[in-house]
Scaffold this motif. Structure first.
Motif, PDB file in Angstrom:
ATOM      1  N   CYS A 208     -12.913 -37.076 -24.452  1.00 13.78           N
ATOM      2  CA  CYS A 208     -13.597 -36.418 -23.982  1.00 13.78           C
ATOM      3  C   CYS A 208     -15.047 -37.082 -23.293  1.00 13.78           C
ATOM      4  N   LEU A 209     -14.767 -37.521 -24.165  1.00 15.30           N
ATOM      5  CA  LEU A 209     -16.500 -38.495 -23.407  1.00 15.30           C
ATOM      6  C   LEU A 209     -14.977 -39.837 -22.660  1.00 15.30           C
ATOM      7  N   GLY A 210     -14.383 -40.186 -23.484  1.00 12.89           N
ATOM      8  CA  GLY A 210     -13.555 -41.099 -21.990  1.00 12.89           C
ATOM      9  C   GLY A 210     -13.467 -40.392 -20.765  1.00 12.89           C
ATOM     10  N   LYS A 211     -12.699 -38.737 -20.961  1.00 11.16           N
ATOM     11  CA  LYS A 211     -12.807 -38.458 -19.779  1.00 11.16           C
ATOM     12  C   LYS A 211     -14.296 -37.769 -19.003  1.00 11.16           C
ATOM     13  N   MET A 212     -15.158 -37.886 -19.536  1.00 12.89           N
ATOM     14  CA  MET A 212     -16.288 -38.081 -18.737  1.00 12.89           C
ATOM     15  C   MET A 212     -16.986 -38.724 -18.621  1.00 12.89           C
ATOM     16  N   ASP A 213     -16.761 -40.319 -18.895  1.00 15.42           N
ATOM     17  CA  ASP A 213     -17.005 -41.120 -18.700  1.00 15.42           C
ATOM     18  C   ASP A 213     -16.083 -41.048 -16.439  1.00 15.42           C
ATOM     19  N   ASP A 214     -14.727 -41.333 -17.077  1.00 13.09           N
ATOM     20  CA  ASP A 214     -14.413 -41.143 -15.731  1.00 13.09           C
ATOM     21  C   ASP A 214     -14.405 -41.361 -14.717  1.00 13.09           C
TER      22      ASP A 214
END
Lengths: 434, 290
Positions: A208-214
């Protein structure tokens, strides 16, 4: 860049809270109320949708937002911080058109999507596949968009095997993963997110964190509401700090977080009580401290919380107990404790003097959230003194992963103790029936 | 709240795509019915309707058979009580088919009304968490009931075969009757759903109101009982024309009651449109009050 994506001008929002009830104390009064009550109810219910009949300072009216103004540029990620009830969620609700402002105006350039909750509209009887379509279309995706992203959503949520199983048979983790996966595949120009990000297990949170970073690196405009300072400072460029519906600070995220934290700590948790010589025994001072011995409203739930109380004994007293009463913010009883629990024979004789007790509530027992504590000195039939309630918050400030993590906010309940131990061993090979 | 949607060209020069600008400001008084926005969300209407159909008979043994069982058992009760015991006139056809033909549109109306009047309250959580045109909820609840309607209609065909009754050419007007029926049910449903957000009394009153509405509709008795001079006034109740129209066209009891249908069609449209205006006026409070 430099284009304004969101411009908020003097937005205010008024809510009417609770309808006050008048108690009747006679049977005839109660009987008369049967007739009168419908009229009164009608008046009260009508008041829910009209504010014209009274002035703003009426005591059942609260201002969730007051004169809020700010601007956001395209591609900016804005972190919104503030205590519970500061107006953060109300702001998102107004910007996402869920509810209207009482005064003021906002203009928003671009397609907007709001995530105030994961899995809005999920229906337990429908299968995973059906819920993806339903939830996706509630969030504003077209069927074509969902068709295109379907496989991606399913593999992101890691529920391939169960996609045609009704969601009510899912574990709560699976449900949350599926819900987040749908939301994560929204592609609005402006995204409003209310602390729904980190859900599920640690591995999924990392995703999820990765997705938010994206999302933030794709140049999308994001408003992110969170209590988690780690996540906010990591994801956001700018911050805005609310207190009691007003904007207290806007600016670079680190400055805003600093102001917020110091504001919260300023609210002293150090109380002194007016002496009353008539009382034979009385509380004089009370403090809520963190593990380091600092006075603090915000305490890490992983650390000890220390209640330090002082009382004065003016005349010799036999058999009284100094007690603390710990409850949830909604009044749910958590525990009661007294100094005589520790005394030999559960009996204390107090000579005149000033006493100080340190009551240590160990960390890793209570869940995150707000709690209240009351103090009382009594013995059977006599209450010598009482103080409180005093409020304090336990937070899980740590990292992004600890927010809603295995022992964090996503878990319901007042307690999140680590003493609940699991030991699992393989006890058979699973072939055959023994 | 008022939302002005307008498209303006993007100013950054890189993208040629039009950018939507939403202006959010306080609203007061009557609001416009935002048809354009509704059409944007037409797929959501489809998905909500589909959801309501899907979940209706989940985890039941009989599934969609229930769509037949309900009117069928009512028909049996009515045939015994009103046909046999009270000997109510049935315009010369067997009482069972006389009442079943009326029960098809009636059951749709009653269930759609009940279902859509609670749609906003049962969707309150969704309303507080995400924006979509709220009108979708009561409309979907009404449309979902059309499935039951068609299934029970199918069973009528079997009954007609059994009694050896052939439909008249007027049956070609059935789509019009169905349209009036849907307008009437969804119009009333929109009114009640918006009211029940604020006044939960609607939910409690629903049962007996539906009962009263049923006995005032020509379900268990024929319209020929209504004195001639009140006939058109009675026609203002849209279900009167619909139910009598169903009977005339399918089992040929009386000549087609075009007068009732015309009056009922106009009043159904009025109920629907006034419902829309009321709904869009109340809509701004739903998230705060529901």
């Amino acid at each position: 860049m430099g284009d304004i994506a969101i411009r908020v001008e003097n937005i205010s929002k008024r809510y009417r809270i609770g309808l006050k009830e008048q108690a009747h104390d006679t049977f005839m009064g109660a009987l008369a109320d049967l007739v009168r009550q419908p009229l009164k109810n009608l008046k009260n219910l009508r008041r829910l949708t009209s504010f014209d009949d009274n002035s703003d300072d009426s005591d059942d009216v609260i201002w969730a937002l007051r004169d809020v103004s700010f601007e956001m540029e395209v591609g900016e990620v804005l972190g919104v911080v503030g205590k519970n009830g500061a107006g953060k969620s109300t702001l998102l609700k107004i910007l996402s058109k869920i509810t209207g402002p009482t005064y003021g105006r906002a203009s928003i350039r671009g397609r907007i999507a709001a995530l105030l909750e994961v899995g809005t509209g999920f229906h337990p009887e429908l299968t995973g596949r059906e819920n993806i379509y339903l939830n996706g279309s509630i969030l504003g995706m077209t069927k074509r968009e969902i068709d295109l992203k379907f496989d991606e959503i399913v593999s992101f949520a890691e529920v391939e095997k169960f996609i045609d199983t009704p969601v009510k048979r899912y574990s709560s983790g699976m449900r949350v993963r599926l819900a987040f996966a749908v939301a994560a595949h929204l592609e609005p120009e402006i995204l409003l997110v209310d602390e729904v990000l980190a859900v599920g297990d640690v591995a999924f949170q990392r995703k999820c964190l990765g997705k938010m970073d994206d999302v933030s690196s794709e140049g999308r405009t994001v408003i992110f509401v969170s209590h988690n300072m780690g996540a906010v400072s990591r994801l956001c460029h700018r911050g805005i700090f609310f207190d009691e519906g007003r904007v207290m600070a806007v600016g670079p995220i680190d400055t805003v977080i600093e102001q917020y934290t110091s504001h919260v700590l300023d609210k002293t948790q150090d109380y002194a009580f007016t002496p009353d010589p008539a009382k034979p025994i009385q509380f004089t001072r009370f403090q809520i401290l963190n593990e380091k011995g600092e006075v603090s409203t915000y305490i890490d739930r992983l650390e000890d919380t220390v209640f330090e109380l002082e009382y004065i004994v003016r005349r010799k007293i036999d058999g009284a107990a100094v007690r603390i009463m710990l409850d949830g913010i909604d009044g749910t009883l958590i525990c009661r404790s007294a100094d005589m629990d520790w005394a030999p024979g559960h009996y204390i004789v107090r000579e005149p003097g000033i006493y100080r007790s340190r009551v240590v509530l160990p960390g890793k027992i209570l869940n995150t959230g707000a709690f209240q504590l009351r103090l009382i000195i009594n013995k059977i039939g006599v209450v010598y003194d009482r103080q409180g309630p005093f409020y304090f918050d336990l937070s899980d400030k740590g990292t992004f992963f600890s927010l809603g993590g295995p022992r964090g906010k996503a878990r319901p309940g007042l307690m999140a103790p680590e003493i609940v131990k699991w030991e699992t061993a393989k006890v058979g090979n699973g072939r055959g029936d023994n | 709240m008022t939302i002005d949607d307008k498209s303006v060209g993007s100013t950054d020069g890189k993208s040629k795509r039009a950018v939507t600008v939403n202006v959010i400001k306080p609203a007061s008084g009557w609001a416009a019915i935002r048809l354009g926005e509704f059409l944007e969300y037409i797929e959501l209407l489809y998905f909500f309707t589909w959801r309501d159909i899907k979940i209706l008979y989940k985890q039941t043994i009989l599934g969609f058979t229930w769509a037949i069982i309900n009117p069928l058992f009512q028909m049996i009760v009515f045939s015994v009580v009103f046909g046999r015991l009270a000997r109510i006139d049935s315009d010369g056809v067997p009482y069972p088919i006389f009442s079943y033909t009326a029960l098809i549109p009636w059951t749709f109306f009653a269930t759609a009304l009940t279902f859509s009047s609670v749609s906003l309250v049962s969707g309150a959580n969704m309303i507080g968490k995400i924006y979509f045109p709220r009108i979708v909820l009561p409309l979907a609840s009404t449309l979902a009931k059309l499935v039951d309607f068609f299934i029970s209609f199918f069973f009528l065909a079997i009954l007609m075969l059994y009694y050896g009754i052939t439909p008249t050419w007027n049956a070609l007007a059935l789509p019009l009757l169905v349209l009036i029926m849907v307008f009437c049910a969804s119009g009333a449903g929109i009114w009640l759903s918006a009211l029940s957000v604020q006044y939960r009394d609607i939910k409690h009153a629903n049962h007996f109101v539906v009962q009263i509405l049923m006995y005032s509709a020509p379900v268990v008795w024929p319209v020929s009982k209504v004195p001639e001079q009140y006939r058109l006034v009675y026609g203002l109740y849209p279900m009167a024309g619909v139910i009598e129209g169903f009977r005339s066209s399918l089992i040929g009891t009386t000549p087609m009651p075009w007068d009732l249908i015309a009056v009922g069609g106009v009043s159904a449209t009025l109920i629907f449109i006034s419902g829309l205006f009321f709904f869009y006026r109340m809509e701004r409070y739903f998230a705060d009050v529901a």
